[in-house]
Write a protein that holds these residues in place. Structure first.
Motif, mmCIF file in Angstrom:
data_model
loop_
_atom_site.group_PDB
_atom_site.id
_atom_site.type_symbol
_atom_site.label_atom_id
_atom_site.label_comp_id
_atom_site.label_asym_id
_atom_site.label_seq_id
_atom_site.Cartn_x
_atom_site.Cartn_y
_atom_site.Cartn_z
ATOM 1 N N ALA A 1 27.868 57.386 -39.563
ATOM 2 C CA ALA A 1 28.285 55.997 -39.784
ATOM 3 C C ALA A 1 27.406 55.340 -40.851
ATOM 4 C CB ALA A 1 28.202 55.211 -38.471
ATOM 5 N N ARG A 2 26.104 55.598 -40.765
ATOM 6 C CA ARG A 2 25.180 55.021 -41.758
ATOM 7 C C ARG A 2 25.527 55.557 -43.150
ATOM 8 N NH1 ARG A 2 20.134 57.331 -40.706
ATOM 9 N NH2 ARG A 2 20.417 56.638 -38.580
ATOM 10 N N TRP A 3 25.778 56.875 -43.231
ATOM 11 C CA TRP A 3 26.126 57.485 -44.526
ATOM 12 C C TRP A 3 27.422 56.881 -45.059
ATOM 13 C CZ3 TRP A 3 30.420 60.011 -46.332
ATOM 14 C CH2 TRP A 3 30.302 60.589 -47.583
ATOM 15 N N PHE A 4 28.403 56.689 -44.194
ATOM 16 C CA PHE A 4 29.700 56.149 -44.656
ATOM 17 C C PHE A 4 29.496 54.784 -45.321
ATOM 18 C CE2 PHE A 4 33.303 53.299 -43.794
ATOM 19 C CZ PHE A 4 34.269 53.923 -44.565
ATOM 20 N N GLU A 5 28.704 53.925 -44.677
ATOM 21 C CA GLU A 5 28.521 52.575 -45.232
ATOM 22 C C GLU A 5 27.804 52.643 -46.583
ATOM 23 O OE1 GLU A 5 28.348 49.127 -42.823
ATOM 24 O OE2 GLU A 5 27.784 50.288 -41.059
ATOM 25 N N GLU A 6 26.805 53.510 -46.685
ATOM 26 C CA GLU A 6 26.061 53.624 -47.955
ATOM 27 C C GLU A 6 26.932 54.261 -49.035
ATOM 28 O OE1 GLU A 6 21.763 54.137 -45.701
ATOM 29 O OE2 GLU A 6 22.569 55.812 -46.865
ATOM 30 N N ALA A 7 27.654 55.318 -48.659
ATOM 31 C CA ALA A 7 28.456 56.052 -49.652
ATOM 32 C C ALA A 7 29.633 55.208 -50.137
ATOM 33 C CB ALA A 7 28.953 57.365 -49.040
ATOM 34 N N ARG A 8 30.135 54.345 -49.265
ATOM 35 C CA ARG A 8 31.242 53.469 -49.667
ATOM 36 C C ARG A 8 30.754 52.495 -50.744
ATOM 37 N NH1 ARG A 8 33.627 49.387 -45.332
ATOM 38 N NH2 ARG A 8 31.436 48.922 -45.451
ATOM 39 N N GLN A 9 29.550 51.980 -50.528
ATOM 40 C CA GLN A 9 28.941 51.084 -51.531
ATOM 41 C C GLN A 9 28.751 51.808 -52.857
ATOM 42 O OE1 GLN A 9 26.133 48.132 -50.977
ATOM 43 N NE2 GLN A 9 28.080 47.320 -50.292
#
Ligand SMILES: NC(=O)c1ccc[n+]([C@@H]2O[C@H](COP(=O)([O-])OP(=O)(O)OC[C@H]3O[C@@H](n4cnc5c(N)ncnc54)[C@H](OP(=O)(O)O)[C@@H]3O)[C@@H](O)[C@H]2O)c1
Length: 314
Positions: A300-308
């Protein structure tokens, strides 16, 4: 042991986890990772050309058309043809090119729809896979026949590994293609941001699954490359058991979504229970131990960062 390792599909989900593991484990070898840009492996001649250009002594063949249940239902012919064409040609050409070892990957959905959980490798041939993803899973299943046939006739060393329901960073979050974990992570994060009180998810939430963190799957590979030389497949999973309804609750804890869920039971559930028997994996001294809650938090943390950063498949 191996001087040059070719990794097809290195630009995909599992490839992103595997490349750093291989770099650390095979620091004396040259690693050649390729995605589709290096050639469309469905095309006749593409596998032979790639092998001629890269001259590997070991091939890790990850390249595949893979996707969730909706995408499989919509395009069964594409899933069948693309995977059968890529695998058949890569296997055949690797043997012809004198490659010393090929490592291939099947999905757990190739097991029969009637398989009893925990599903051991010995249940593979006892029935037809669930129809929703049979194009993909029957094409993948031919890897086992090809591995056996080329070993029996030509002494070609290949192995076939069966990761369970893999999740983690670098997964595909496109909702038309995504598996259940990335779909729930994306939906709950976007609902939280919009202030929605609930999300809609596919199926009834009743199926029971066994999820395995991608980093754990990747971590087993150096051992298989060095030590395992049999066409008998091996399940690579956690061996855990969780209903999709409970997975939703765990995803909410990871993403901070406090709302509810509406199950769209007009959409397919897939097999009701699919949990893998990991006794063979454990007997080889290997295991996949990252706790689900920890793996979900990382994803979940990776998804938020990678989306940015714009580096996630949406
Ligand atoms: N994800 C799972 O839950 C799971 C479970 C069990 C087994 N597996 C197996 O593990 C392997 C890796 O899966 P994954 O989830 O990492 O897949 P993925 O993220 O969809 O990546 C697929 C890879 O294959 C490449 N590729 C696709 N079509 C190609 C073509 N026509 N020619 C050349 N390359 C092509 C892609 O290249 P581009 O990036 O350039 O498009 C990408 O590098 C597959 O064999 C899959 O069947 C996956």
């Amino acid at each position: 042991m191996f001087n040059r390792i070719l990794i097809t599909g290195s630009t995909g989900f599992l490839g992103h986890h595997l490349m750093p593991v291989l770099r650390a484990a095979f620091s004396g070898a040259e690693l050649v990772g390729v995605g589709r840009r290096a050639g469309d492996l469905r095309e006749p001649g593409a596998a032979a050309r790639l092998l001629r250009e890269t001259r590997p002594d070991c091939v890790i063949h990850l390249a595949a058309k893979s996707g969730g249940i909706l995408a499989n239902q919509a395009q069964p012919a594409d899933y069948f043809y693309d995977n059968l064409a890529m695998n058949t040609q890569m296997f055949h050409e690797a043997w012809r090119a004198g490659v010393r070892k090929l490592v291939a990957f099947m999905g757990g959905c190739s097991y029969p729809a009637t398989a009893r959980s925990p599903i051991g490798e010995d249940q593979m041939w006892s029935g037809h896979p669930q129809i929703e993803s049979a194009g993909y899973s029957m094409a993948k299943k031919m890897l086992l026949t090809q591995s056996w046939a080329y070993r029996a006739q030509h002494g070609f060393n290949s192995i076939v590994l069966i990761p369970g329901n893999v999740y983690g960073e670098w997964d595909n979050f496109n909702l038309n293609e995504a598996h259940v974990v990335p779909a729930l992570i994306r939906k709950t994060i976007e609902a939280r941001e919009r202030g929605d009180s609930s999300i809609v998810a596919i199926g009834t939430g009743r199926p029971v699954r066994d999820f395995v963190y991608a980093g754990d799957v990747a971590a087993t590979l150096p051992w298989f490359i060095r030590n395992y030389d049999s066409s008998e497949p091996v399940n690579i999973s956690a061996g855990g058991r969780i209903a999709v309804r409970d997975l939703f609750a765990a995803v909410c804890r990871a993403t901070g979504f406090a709302g509810g869920i509406a199950w769209d039971s007009s959409r397919p559930d897939g097999q009701m229970e699919r949990v893998y028997d990991v006794a063979r994996l454990h007997a080889l001294g290997l295991s996949c131990a990252t706790p689900l809650e920890e793996g979900l938090r990382r994803t979940a943390r990776w998804f938020e960062e990678a989306r940015q950063a714009g580096t996630v498949r949406l």
